[in-house]
Design an enzyme around this catalytic site. Structure first.
Site, PDB file in Angstrom:
ATOM      1  N   SER A 141      -5.143  -0.519 -37.361  1.00  0.00           N
ATOM      2  CA  SER A 141      -3.685  -0.346 -37.856  1.00  0.00           C
ATOM      3  C   SER A 141      -3.195   0.045 -38.948  1.00  0.00           C
ATOM      4  O   SER A 141      -2.364   0.811 -39.105  1.00  0.00           O
ATOM      5  CB  SER A 141      -3.066  -2.022 -37.713  1.00  0.00           C
ATOM      6  OG  SER A 141      -1.699  -2.216 -37.786  1.00  0.00           O
TER       7      SER A 141
ATOM      8  N   SER B 114       3.271  -2.933 -35.048  1.00  0.00           N
ATOM      9  CA  SER B 114       3.263  -4.040 -35.854  1.00  0.00           C
ATOM     10  C   SER B 114       1.965  -4.017 -36.586  1.00  0.00           C
ATOM     11  O   SER B 114       0.915  -3.946 -35.809  1.00  0.00           O
ATOM     12  CB  SER B 114       3.426  -5.249 -34.860  1.00  0.00           C
ATOM     13  OG  SER B 114       3.572  -6.470 -35.511  1.00  0.00           O
ATOM     14  N   GLU B 115       1.936  -4.287 -38.023  1.00  0.00           N
ATOM     15  CA  GLU B 115       0.809  -3.955 -38.484  1.00  0.00           C
ATOM     16  C   GLU B 115      -0.344  -5.133 -38.244  1.00  0.00           C
ATOM     17  O   GLU B 115      -1.275  -4.819 -38.791  1.00  0.00           O
ATOM     18  CB  GLU B 115       1.018  -3.729 -40.076  1.00  0.00           C
ATOM     19  CG  GLU B 115       1.618  -5.023 -40.781  1.00  0.00           C
ATOM     20  CD  GLU B 115       3.114  -5.140 -40.837  1.00  0.00           C
ATOM     21  OE1 GLU B 115       3.883  -4.677 -39.803  1.00  0.00           O
ATOM     22  OE2 GLU B 115       3.678  -5.807 -41.559  1.00  0.00           O
ATOM     23  N   ASN B 116      -0.068  -6.163 -37.553  1.00  0.00           N
ATOM     24  CA  ASN B 116      -1.090  -7.102 -37.664  1.00  0.00           C
ATOM     25  C   ASN B 116      -2.050  -6.733 -36.217  1.00  0.00           C
ATOM     26  O   ASN B 116      -2.892  -7.372 -35.914  1.00  0.00           O
ATOM     27  CB  ASN B 116      -0.643  -8.492 -37.183  1.00  0.00           C
ATOM     28  CG  ASN B 116       0.454  -8.258 -35.852  1.00  0.00           C
ATOM     29  OD1 ASN B 116       1.558  -7.647 -35.977  1.00  0.00           O
ATOM     30  ND2 ASN B 116       0.408  -9.320 -34.900  1.00  0.00           N
TER      31      ASN B 116
END
Lengths: 234, 211
Positions: B88, B46-48
């Site tokens: 990330s 999850s890119e967060n």
């Protein structure tokens, strides 16, 4: 040892604010947001701000509070949905918005903190994001030059801090906070829990104390959830 | 009969290999996680700032410090790691991710895609989509074959502002699945949805593809 702790966000911001300044703010959506410092910034009345932040809060919370009072003149963000007041100000031209892809935004902030003036990335090449930017081919692939971001003031939210200013973040509340902490010579950390110096194992520190100039307790720590999704208990 | 959202996601799940690191976008792509074939174990990013995404929480597991990139509450798994947004996207930009699956408004026959500006609507921003499509080695797009007004979304050239230039490797719609063997080649028809004819598919596509 210099004392970095201030009793309140207002006291920590004292003497630092001026109209037209650039403020970088950590957080992703409403997660890992320096809630106390944002409210103190609003209450200070400082105006004409440029705000670097992945998102713009929601109506009535987070950076949405500074939009309500029209203290923000310009934003650099990757996504600003979920905010009607922002939409209104953007459509009426009251606020200037620079959209920046999320990874490029994180890297521009990181580069700013690391003294790198610009870098090449594939992200956005050949799109609106790349318009007007220097291009160069490496290995036959098209890259665009993105410039670093720094701020007059950086606001982050930490889970724990020791007396020296070493920070730990918690789970996905980390997000932009570690890079935002580095992109200014004046970084203020809002802290949920202060622990004795030495209590954070040296191998585990997320943000080393050199980046943290001031610290305040998170006296407002609502941690609102933007989208509550649950499953049934098995 | 066209594929349902569920069937589109299940078709995408067949493309994933055991051990892959994958980013799933919002909407139909999110369904892919629960439709993996037996024996296929993937790690979701999850890119967060999370590697190793777990299922949605039960009501007593909800943690406001734990959300996915769609800002939904989520859980962690044994082996999960948390990273900063910069780290990330270094994973993404550095080509370490095996696949990203996301939705789109348009895909063109040359692999261009457009998914961040809807005409006549407020532009909310590209979020991480541009980074994901330009940094990931396999980009799989899931979308309806036609817009609500019936116009084709699989086009000769994108008409909307681009998210990425020549980035799409596979397209799965409610009518068919297409794949490119490399980013110089054309899309090739892999599979038609049940009772969808090639003629019908071609009549609903502006893009050229091979079969």
């Amino acid at each position: 040892m210099a004392n970095k702790r201030y009793d309140s966000a207002a006291a920590a911001l004292e003497g630092l604010l001026f109209d037209g300044m650039t403020v970088a703010v950590g957080g992703f959506g409403l997660c890992g947001l320096p809630e106390t410092l944002i409210i103190a910034l609003r209450d200070s009345g400082v105006r004409n701000l440029t705000v670097i932040s992945n998102n713009a809060g929601v109506d009535g919370w987070g950076l949405g509070l500074l939009l309500q009072t029209r203290q923000i003149a310009r934003m650099v963000s990757s996504y600003v949905g979920e905010n009607k007041e922002f939409e209104r100000q953007h459509l009426s031209g009251e606020i200037n918005l620079e959209f920046c892809p999320q990874g490029t935004l994180a890297e521009r902030i990181r580069a700013g903190g690391a003294g790198i003036p610009a870098f090449y990335t594939r992200t956005g090449a050949g799109t609106l994001v790349g318009e007007g930017k220097e291009e160069r081919y490496f290995g036959g692939e098209r890259f665009i030059l993105e410039t670093a971001l720094t701020a007059d003031l950086a606001l982050v939210k930490a889970w724990r801090a020791d007396g020296k200013g070493n920070l730990l973040y918690r789970k996905t509340a980390r997000n932009f906070n570690p890079v935002v902490a580095t992109c200014s010579r004046m970084t203020i950390a809002e802290v949920e829990e202060f622990v004795p110096t030495g209590a954070i194992p040296a191998d585990s520190v997320h943000t080393p104390s050199i980046y943290v100039r001031r610290m305040v307790p998170a006296s407002i720590n609502e941690k609102r959830v933007e989208k509550l999704v649950t499953r049934a208990k098995e | 009969m066209p594929w349902t959202r569920h069937q589109i996601a299940a078709r995408a799940a067949q493309e994933l290999q055991d051990g892959w690191y994958v980013n799933l976008g919002i909407g139909i792509p999110t369904l892919v996680a629960s439709l993996l074939p037996d024996g296929i174990d993937i790690t979701l990013q999850s890119e967060n700032g999370m590697l190793g995404l777990g299922p949605y929480p039960t009501p007593d597991q909800v943690d406001p410090d734990l959300i996915n990139a769609g800002k939904e509450t989520i859980t962690e798994l044994p082996g999960t790691s948390y990273v900063s947004s910069a780290e990330s996207f270094a994973m993404v930009r550095g080509g370490h991710m095996d696949a990203t699956i996301l939705g789109s408004l348009e895909v063109a026959e040359n692999g261009d895609m457009a998914n961040w500006i809807i005409p006549g609507k407020m532009v909310k921003g590209m979020g991480g989509a541009m980074d994901l499509v330009s940094g990931t080695r396999r980009v799989i797009v899931l979308m309806d074959h036609c817009a609500r007004d019936g116009s084709p979304k699989f086009r000769s050239r994108c008409s909307l502002p681009l998210t990425g230039l020549n980035v799409v490797d596979m397209l799965i719609t409610d009518l068919a699945a297409f794949k490119r063997t490399n980013r110089q080649g054309p899309f090739h028809l892999m599979q038609l949805a049940p009772d969808v004819s090639l003629d019908y598919l071609r009549s609903k596509s502006e893009a050229h593809f091979t079969w």
